[in-house]
Scaffold this active site. Structure first.
Site, PDB file in Angstrom:
ATOM      1  CD  GLU A  65       5.288  -0.050  18.200  1.00  0.00           C
ATOM      2  OE1 GLU A  65       6.495   0.207  18.074  1.00  0.00           O
ATOM      3  OE2 GLU A  65       4.755  -0.324  19.272  1.00  0.00           O
TER       4      GLU A  65
ATOM      5  CB  CYS B 165      10.670  -0.198  11.913  1.00  0.00           C
ATOM      6  SG  CYS B 165      10.210  -1.783  12.625  1.00  0.00           S
TER       7      CYS B 165
HETATM    8  P1  NAP Z   1       3.514   5.415   5.935  1.00  0.00           P
HETATM    9  O1  NAP Z   1       3.591   6.044   4.628  1.00  0.00           O
HETATM   10  O2  NAP Z   1       3.565   6.274   7.137  1.00  0.00           O
HETATM   11  O3  NAP Z   1       2.179   4.536   5.918  1.00  0.00           O
HETATM   12  C1  NAP Z   1       1.852   3.725   6.986  1.00  0.00           C
HETATM   13  C2  NAP Z   1       0.388   3.330   6.886  1.00  0.00           C
HETATM   14  O4  NAP Z   1      -0.437   4.463   7.111  1.00  0.00           O
HETATM   15  C3  NAP Z   1      -0.010   2.776   5.527  1.00  0.00           C
HETATM   16  O5  NAP Z   1      -0.914   1.730   5.695  1.00  0.00           O
HETATM   17  C4  NAP Z   1      -0.688   3.957   4.883  1.00  0.00           C
HETATM   18  O6  NAP Z   1      -1.585   3.598   3.882  1.00  0.00           O
HETATM   19  C5  NAP Z   1      -1.402   4.532   6.070  1.00  0.00           C
HETATM   20  N1  NAP Z   1      -1.842   5.911   5.907  1.00  0.00           N
HETATM   21  C6  NAP Z   1      -1.190   6.939   5.340  1.00  0.00           C
HETATM   22  N2  NAP Z   1      -1.950   8.055   5.414  1.00  0.00           N
HETATM   23  C7  NAP Z   1      -3.097   7.714   6.035  1.00  0.00           C
HETATM   24  C8  NAP Z   1      -4.284   8.414   6.374  1.00  0.00           C
HETATM   25  N3  NAP Z   1      -4.422   9.705   6.125  1.00  0.00           N
HETATM   26  N4  NAP Z   1      -5.279   7.738   6.984  1.00  0.00           N
HETATM   27  C9  NAP Z   1      -5.153   6.425   7.272  1.00  0.00           C
HETATM   28  N5  NAP Z   1      -4.056   5.719   6.940  1.00  0.00           N
HETATM   29  C10 NAP Z   1      -3.031   6.347   6.340  1.00  0.00           C
HETATM   30  O7  NAP Z   1       4.670   4.327   6.139  1.00  0.00           O
HETATM   31  P2  NAP Z   1       5.160   3.234   5.094  1.00  0.00           P
HETATM   32  O8  NAP Z   1       5.873   3.941   4.007  1.00  0.00           O
HETATM   33  O9  NAP Z   1       4.111   2.274   4.753  1.00  0.00           O
HETATM   34  O10 NAP Z   1       6.205   2.439   5.975  1.00  0.00           O
HETATM   35  C11 NAP Z   1       7.538   2.817   6.163  1.00  0.00           C
HETATM   36  C12 NAP Z   1       7.735   3.479   7.503  1.00  0.00           C
HETATM   37  O11 NAP Z   1       7.214   2.654   8.532  1.00  0.00           O
HETATM   38  C13 NAP Z   1       9.186   3.665   7.841  1.00  0.00           C
HETATM   39  O12 NAP Z   1       9.377   4.969   8.297  1.00  0.00           O
HETATM   40  C14 NAP Z   1       9.450   2.650   8.957  1.00  0.00           C
HETATM   41  O13 NAP Z   1      10.457   3.026   9.844  1.00  0.00           O
HETATM   42  C15 NAP Z   1       8.130   2.556   9.609  1.00  0.00           C
HETATM   43  N6  NAP Z   1       7.941   1.254  10.250  1.00  0.00           N
HETATM   44  C16 NAP Z   1       7.876   1.197  11.602  1.00  0.00           C
HETATM   45  C17 NAP Z   1       7.710  -0.033  12.227  1.00  0.00           C
HETATM   46  C18 NAP Z   1       7.621  -0.148  13.716  1.00  0.00           C
HETATM   47  O14 NAP Z   1       7.211  -1.200  14.204  1.00  0.00           O
HETATM   48  N7  NAP Z   1       7.990   0.863  14.457  1.00  0.00           N
HETATM   49  C19 NAP Z   1       7.580  -1.196  11.462  1.00  0.00           C
HETATM   50  C20 NAP Z   1       7.642  -1.097  10.091  1.00  0.00           C
HETATM   51  C21 NAP Z   1       7.829   0.145   9.496  1.00  0.00           C
HETATM   52  P3  NAP Z   1      -1.250   3.828   2.312  1.00  0.00           P
HETATM   53  O15 NAP Z   1      -0.089   2.977   2.014  1.00  0.00           O
HETATM   54  O16 NAP Z   1      -2.491   3.395   1.638  1.00  0.00           O
HETATM   55  O17 NAP Z   1      -0.954   5.283   2.184  1.00  0.00           O
END
Ligand code: NAP
Length: 673
Positions: free
Chosen positions: A258, A297
């Site tokens: 997602e 999101c």
């Molecule tokens: P993100 O930077 O992509 O991180 C998402 C998750 O992935 C975090 O828990 C992060 O952990 C983890 N992660 C990052 N690198 C990883 C790796 N190499 N191995 C395992 N896990 C890893 O996103 P975010 O900044 O938290 O959230 C914002 C984004 O989420 C926005 O783009 C938004 O649109 C999207 N979003 C989508 C939805 C949906 O349902 N479609 C809902 C909410 C948000 P760390 O924080 O520890 O790096």
């Protein structure tokens, strides 16, 4: 002030952050509040614990057992939600934002608890659809069944919904019977930690059903196998990196993403200034920009407006945004809180800068504020056909771009240029516009939301994923699907096609199938309690002849004097009848007269009929007989449960006249009533 040390919960133990832990700051003030990450979490032991301890304990239970626990868990979280609110202010969220994350997460858990009891059996196997007849005589049939996967559900969540994001994955996984390993985003993991502590402290969860990693996942993805599931929520960039993990690809590990999306909202051609729809559109656009400071999101990133209305609409949205007070979420006057961090604010402003060639800024530039504080930014793009970035770059904050469209076809084409989104909305009072939009857009969007004066008081909002409806979208949105009621539970189960005799399938499913072995009970089934009745227990009744007088009496008594029951010649001209025939409802009534046991007893009420089919007309002089078989049993309370009976009415030629499923409530052993 000492910093809160965010702990992981691994293999039954809380483990604190290690030497290289990261500091997390309060979103609004920038003051350090917590330390997290790099603890000595044994990833292999966590997976073992989930697979060897959590999974077996969950699979010992039925869907109803797990649904009951989910309900109690949701009640426990409700009783303690103020504690979560307190912790959550530091993420920049206002009290109103808590309703989306904390109350939304608890509400989602309640919905899965309720759907689990109402729509799933009190069994260990879920039937997906009905049986398929694979042989001419019905002695060999097929049935799709779902059973829980035997691995761990690894749930990687985004920072913006630390509670909802966890619960919307945990609840369906738990109901399915899979243990969860939750990995919250580092920026807000202290809120998830607080929720996980409450859930564990409730004592409701079996050991190993829920674990949490604060900080990095280490080599967990490299250790997953074909019975594990990864549910990811976050940015497209991270999703692309994780879904390309060699081990996940090699071993066929389920991976659901997602991710971000350029959601659009369209002002319908009929929604001109002065209509309730115009005002509604302005309200929804502003709400989407400002709730969670635009870190949703599903937020509206592109506002698509008929050319004739764009000036009026832009002015109306700007006027409302100008009145939004941005500040510390703990202040009562604050309408919009902060972005999660100063770095997130920098990201958003970089993105706004990247849109500068295609847009002009409508709202005034913000003053320099501490931490993640940033006022809403409304942009306007006058040539959306030539623009590229506005359809591709997500500024994950209080940012939206207004753009003109020539007509609905143009609006649809622009909305679809997002390359796949989680949700698109159309505000219109014209049902033809809703139909046109659905045909033109549905393939590109996971959810379509229509609203107007008739539904606006009760509507749930463009940006709110409902647990009953699917959440996810094609292409750019990740191609994943979550929630959607029991559909969401099936993501954590294997669907298997089972083929065999009806007796085999009945034993597997815990319910009777036509053609399966049956047996007579020790007494009339209406004299037996819910608990005593066996699946497949059958009653063969005596017979009763349907006479012309019966038909005439029923017609006069009910007023149903339809010609097929009254006029032999007219009925014979009808292609379905040989001549005058009995009313179908007369046959149902006679059937009840044949099978009921009249005295007060465990059967409490008839609650309905399902799947009624009249298969052969009954002429006067025909004798009918009934077979009643216990098909399925579903406990409802400690006092009673629903018994579903297969009813077959046959005539004296041995042909089936009618079939249906009869629903009754039957008292349980030891019922108090
Ligand atoms: P993100 O930077 O992509 O991180 C998402 C998750 O992935 C975090 O828990 C992060 O952990 C983890 N992660 C990052 N690198 C990883 C790796 N190499 N191995 C395992 N896990 C890893 O996103 P975010 O900044 O938290 O959230 C914002 C984004 O989420 C926005 O783009 C938004 O649109 C999207 N979003 C989508 C939805 C949906 O349902 N479609 C809902 C909410 C948000 P760390 O924080 O520890 O790096």
């Amino acid at each position: 002030m000492s910093l809160h040390r965010v702990e992981s919960f691994a293999a039954g133990r809380w483990i604190g952050p290690g030497a290289d832990a990261r500091t997390i700051a309060d979103a609004a003030t920038g003051a350090p509040i917590a330390l997290t990450g790099d603890g000595n979490v044994d990833i292999a032991a966590m997976l073992d614990h989930a697979r060897a301890v959590g999974g077996p304990a969950l699979r010992e239970m039925t869907f109803h057992d797990r649904a009951r626990i989910l309900k109690a868990l949701a009640q426990h979280l409700t009783a303690h939600k103020d504690a979560l609110y307190e912790v959550s202010y530091a993420t920049g969220a206002t009290r109103k934002d808590h309703a989306f994350d904390i109350d939304g997460g608890i509400g989602t858990t309640f919905v899965f608890a309720s759907k689990g009891r109402r729509e799933m059996p009190d069994q260990k196997v879920y039937l997906d659809g009905g049986p398929e007849q694979l042989s001419r005589d019905g002695s060999f049939i097929g049935q799709h069944v779902c059973v829980p996967l035997r691995g761990a559900a690894v749930q990687i969540n985004a920072y913006n919904f630390p509670v909802w994001g966890m619960l919307e994955k945990f609840a369906p996984a738990f109901l399915a019977g899979m243990p969860s390993i939750v990995k919250p985003a580092t920026a807000t993991c202290y809120v998830t930690e607080a929720a996980v502590r409450l859930m564990l402290d409730s004592g409701l969860l079996p050991d190993g059903a829920l674990q949490m990693v604060a900080g990095g996942l280490g080599d967990m993805l490299d250790r997953l196998g074909p019975q594990d599931v990864v549910g990811f929520t976050g940015s497209a960039a991270t999703a692309a990196k994780l879904r390309g993990n060699r081990n996940l690809l090699d071993r066929g590990v389920r991976f659901t993403a997602e991710q971000d999306s350029l959601n659009a909202s369209i002002l319908g051609p009929d929604a001109v200034p002065g209509t309730p729809e115009f005002d509604l559109f302005v309200t929804e656009a502003v709400r989407e920009m400002t709730t969670k400071a635009g870190q949703k999101c599903t937020a509206i990133r592109r506002i698509i407006v008929p050319e004739a209305q764009i000036d009026a609409l832009t002015d109306a949205v700007r006027a409302k945004l100008d009145r939004i007070v941005t500040g510390d979420p703990r202040d009562d006057a604050t309408r919009m809180g902060a972005l999660v961090s100063e770095e997130q604010k920098t990201d958003v402003l970089d993105c706004v800068a990247a849109l500068a060639d295609e847009t002009v800024r409508v709202t005034a530039p913000d003053m320099d504020r501490p931490g993640g504080l940033l006022a809403p930014i409304l942009l306007r793009c006058d040539d959306p056909d030539a623009a590229r970035a506005v359809h591709a770059r997500e500024a994950f904050g209080p940012v939206s771009t207004v753009m003109p469209c020539r007509d609905m076809d143009h609006a649809i084409a622009l909305a679809n240029r997002g390359g796949g989104s989680l949700v698109a909305s159309v505000i219109t009072h014209d049902p033809a516009v809703a139909r046109q939009a659905t045909l033109g857009m549905a393939a590109w969007h996971g959810r379509l939301y229509f609203n107007d004066r008739d539904s606006m008081d009760q509507s749930t909002g463009h940006g709110a994923p409902m647990p009953h409806m699917i959440h996810g979208g094609p292409g750019r949105a990740g191609g994943g699907e979550e929630l959607g009621g029991i559909r969401g539970v099936k993501h954590f189960m294997q669907r298997t096609a089972v083929q065999g005799s009806p007796t085999h399938i009945a034993a597997i499913a815990g319910r009777h199938f036509a053609g399966a072995r049956t047996q007579e009970g020790p007494a009339h089934p209406f004299r037996r309690s819910f608990d005593a009745l066996d699946i497949g227990e059958t009653l063969e009744t005596g017979s009763r002849t349907v006479t012309s007088d019966d038909i005439a009496h029923f017609a006069a008594f009910t007023g149903d004097t339809f010609y097929a029951h009254m006029d032999d010649a007219a009925a014979a001209r009808n292609p379905f009848f040989p001549g005058r025939v009995a009313h179908g409802y007369l046959l149902l009534s006679f059937a009840a007269g044949l099978f009921v046991d009249p005295d007060e007893g465990p059967v409490l009420a008839n609650t309905g009929l399902d799947a009624l089919r009249f298969q052969k007309p009954v002429a006067p002089g025909t004798a009918i007989q009934v077979t009643l078989t216990v098909k399925a049993k579903t406990p409802r309370t400690d006092d009673y449960g629903e018994v579903r009976w297969d009813v077959t009415v046959t005539d004296d030629a041995g042909d089936t006249v009618a079939t249906y499923e009869l629903l009754t409530m039957v008292a349980r052993d030891g019922a108090t009533a």
